[in-house]
Write a protein that holds these residues in place. Structure first.
Motif, mmCIF file in Angstrom:
data_model
loop_
_atom_site.group_PDB
_atom_site.id
_atom_site.type_symbol
_atom_site.label_atom_id
_atom_site.label_comp_id
_atom_site.label_asym_id
_atom_site.label_seq_id
_atom_site.Cartn_x
_atom_site.Cartn_y
_atom_site.Cartn_z
ATOM 1 N N LYS A 285 0.818 -1.218 0.000
ATOM 2 C CA LYS A 285 0.000 0.000 0.000
ATOM 3 C C LYS A 285 0.852 1.269 0.000
ATOM 4 O O LYS A 285 0.328 2.375 0.120
ATOM 5 C CB LYS A 285 -0.943 0.010 1.211
ATOM 6 C CG LYS A 285 -1.870 -1.183 1.285
ATOM 7 C CD LYS A 285 -2.912 -1.144 0.168
ATOM 8 C CE LYS A 285 -3.860 -2.332 0.281
ATOM 9 N NZ LYS A 285 -4.710 -2.470 -0.916
ATOM 10 N N ALA A 286 2.161 1.106 -0.085
ATOM 11 C CA ALA A 286 3.057 2.259 -0.205
ATOM 12 C C ALA A 286 4.320 1.761 -0.889
ATOM 13 O O ALA A 286 4.682 0.595 -0.762
ATOM 14 C CB ALA A 286 3.394 2.829 1.171
ATOM 15 N N SER A 287 4.999 2.659 -1.619
ATOM 16 C CA SER A 287 6.163 2.194 -2.363
ATOM 17 C C SER A 287 7.459 2.350 -1.580
ATOM 18 O O SER A 287 8.515 1.909 -2.017
ATOM 19 C CB SER A 287 6.252 2.917 -3.705
ATOM 20 O OG SER A 287 6.196 4.296 -3.470
ATOM 21 N N SER A 288 7.383 2.991 -0.412
ATOM 22 C CA SER A 288 8.564 3.061 0.452
ATOM 23 C C SER A 288 8.094 3.118 1.892
ATOM 24 O O SER A 288 6.914 3.412 2.170
ATOM 25 C CB SER A 288 9.383 4.318 0.137
ATOM 26 O OG SER A 288 8.655 5.467 0.539
ATOM 27 N N LEU A 289 9.023 2.865 2.817
ATOM 28 C CA LEU A 289 8.666 2.927 4.235
ATOM 29 C C LEU A 289 8.292 4.365 4.626
ATOM 30 O O LEU A 289 7.405 4.584 5.442
ATOM 31 C CB LEU A 289 9.835 2.418 5.088
ATOM 32 C CG LEU A 289 10.121 0.915 4.979
ATOM 33 C CD1 LEU A 289 11.441 0.556 5.656
ATOM 34 C CD2 LEU A 289 8.986 0.104 5.605
ATOM 35 N N GLU A 290 8.961 5.334 4.005
ATOM 36 C CA GLU A 290 8.684 6.742 4.325
ATOM 37 C C GLU A 290 7.258 7.114 3.907
ATOM 38 O O GLU A 290 6.523 7.758 4.646
ATOM 39 C CB GLU A 290 9.678 7.674 3.615
ATOM 40 C CG GLU A 290 11.111 7.589 4.117
ATOM 41 C CD GLU A 290 11.819 6.268 3.779
ATOM 42 O OE1 GLU A 290 11.490 5.671 2.722
ATOM 43 O OE2 GLU A 290 12.668 5.821 4.570
ATOM 44 N N GLU A 291 6.897 6.675 2.708
ATOM 45 C CA GLU A 291 5.539 6.962 2.228
ATOM 46 C C GLU A 291 4.511 6.275 3.128
ATOM 47 O O GLU A 291 3.459 6.847 3.457
ATOM 48 C CB GLU A 291 5.382 6.471 0.775
ATOM 49 C CG GLU A 291 4.074 6.883 0.159
ATOM 50 C CD GLU A 291 3.745 6.111 -1.125
ATOM 51 O OE1 GLU A 291 4.672 5.546 -1.755
ATOM 52 O OE2 GLU A 291 2.559 6.066 -1.479
#
Ligand code: URA
Ligand code: CA
Length: 432
Positions: A285-291
């Motif tokens: 559900k997100a392309s990076s941990l930050e997102e």
């Protein structure tokens, strides 16, 4: 194949084959291999360790020793979270609705168990009407439509682990990284999720007392998961002091509600974000941990996480009005303050000792038969690193009696005040 040869090979430091490991686990589960041979092998593993392949084989042999849960009727990537256990750990109650609000399917099977407080199920049952005895069909349907449901433990999962864990307990072979890692991972894999996020705790209140041991266990579990096709990540977190302020069942529900509102204790929020971002990322559900973290913060600030918690409670027959009216949760009749006996900084709050204090109040089970009191527990008014003045309250005891001298003594013995002290880091490492 003969068990005695398998024991001899491990004793001599050889790598066991997948067939040998299966032979042992099947035979032991069926009662064909006696406890004394299983003990000898456990001790040989304790001294000789296991390769990554052996660890993965042992895990899967234990998974296949019993029933497994099939979650394939649930759409999406199912991510489960597991904590190695701590004191006042309210993360599941926060994380389940928080990630579900981002459309991550949460299909949680939870237990009661023993400990300082009840398990997630006990905590949820402090909400009037909340029912975990739902059917498998209802469970799948709820997760598909609402992204979240919790069901009590069903089925005969990993019987090999149950038998082996009990044996290890009495043969001084619990403390072995390959055996602990395969034990925990087998249970998680049998429970059916596609991806797994682990919270490996370290410190006085944890199974792994040092960060080095915790890191080694986390790495072992992450490698097993990835090797057997379940994406796995881990966080190493501090459990030298309890997590958050609340230790108790209804008190932790209230703490979870506060955290979902963005007004919870900072440490609990930090850990929920660290674990939640891995869950959201692994669920795709997100392309990076930050997102992923940004989305989680948004779900808290725009109220969606709290709304999801209300829906979740109502779906399972519970009184969702407790979210806006926490006074409707079970309340203990007596609130007793524990005043500081000196001024200074809090330097120590020994987690397991404080957990035992909560248990003395009746918040947890000493044996399977013990009754739990959902209303009682502790609220910590200070944490390590906080400044305290003599006479100020260190903690508030929520009790069903005024006779709490033993609890007060336990708290004084576990809390240290000195001239200098600083809050410990909470998230110590990330293992991927
Ligand atoms: N917890 C488990 O589930 N298994 C172990 O071996 C140790 C702790
Ligand atoms: Ca807590």
């Amino acid at each position: 194949m003969r068990m005695v040869d398998i024991i001899a090979r491990k004793r001599d430091g050889k790598e066991l084959t997948s067939e040998e490991i299966q032979f042992f686990i099947e035979g032991y589960t069926q009662g064909k291999i006696p406890d004394y041979q299983a003990s000898a092998l456990a001790m040989a593993i304790y001294f000789q360790d296991m390769s990554e392949q052996e660890r993965a084989d042992l895990t899967m042999a234990m998974v296949n020793s019993g029933e497994t849960i099939d979650l394939s009727a649930i759409e999406g990537i199912k991510v489960d979270k597991h904590s190695t256990g701590g004191v006042g750990d309210t993360t599941t109650l926060v994380l389940a609705p928080l990630v579900a609000a981002l459309d991550v399917p949460v299909a949680k099977m939870s237990g009661r168990g023993l400990g300082h407080t009840g398990g997630t199920i006990d905590k949820l049952e402090s909400i009037a009407g909340f029912d975990v005895e739902i059917s498998k069909e209802q469970f799948v349907d709820l997760v598909n439509r609402q992204k979240i449901a919790v069901i009590g433990q069903t089925g005969n999962l990993t019987p090999a682990d149950k038998k082996l864990y009990a044996l290890r307990d009495v043969t001084a072979t619990v403390n072995s990284i390959p055996l602990i890692a395969s034990s925990i991972m087998s249970k998680k894999i049998a429970a059916g999720s596609d991806a797994i996020v682990l919270d490996v705790k370290t410190g006085a209140g944890a199974f792994m007392k040092t960060p080095e041991d915790a890191r080694e266990l986390a790495q072992a579990m992450v490698r097993i998961g990835n090797r057997v096709g379940r994406k796995t990540m881990a966080v190493i977190s501090d459990m030298s002091q309890p997590l958050g302020q609340a230790i108790g069942n209804a008190l932790e529900v209230q703490e979870a509600i506060d955290t979902l509102r963005g007004r919870g204790p900072k440490d609990l929020e930090e850990l929920c974000l660290a674990l939640g971002r891995q869950m959201v990322f692994l669920a795709g559900k997100a392309s990076s941990l930050e997102e992923a973290e940004e989305k989680l913060r948004e779900a808290i600030s725009n109220g969606k996480a709290l709304q999801k918690f209300k829906e979740f409670i109502a779906n399972q027959g519970g009184d969702a009005s407790v979210v806006d009216h926490p006074e409707r949760l079970p309340q203990a009749p007596f609130h007793i303050e524990v005043p500081a006996r000196a001024s200074g900084k809090v330097t120590e709050m020994v987690a397991d000792e404080i957990g035992t204090a909560a248990m003395l109040l009746g918040a947890g089970r000493a044996t399977k038969e013990s009754e739990i009191d959902l209303a009682v527990g502790l609220m910590l008014n200070k944490k390590i690193g906080d400044t305290v003045k003599q006479g100020e309250s260190l903690a508030t005891i929520h009790a069903n009696t005024e006779q709490v001298d033993d609890v007060i003594q336990k708290l004084y013995a576990s809390i240290t005040i000195a001239a200098e002290g600083k809050a410990p880091a909470l998230v110590l490492d990330i293992v991927t």
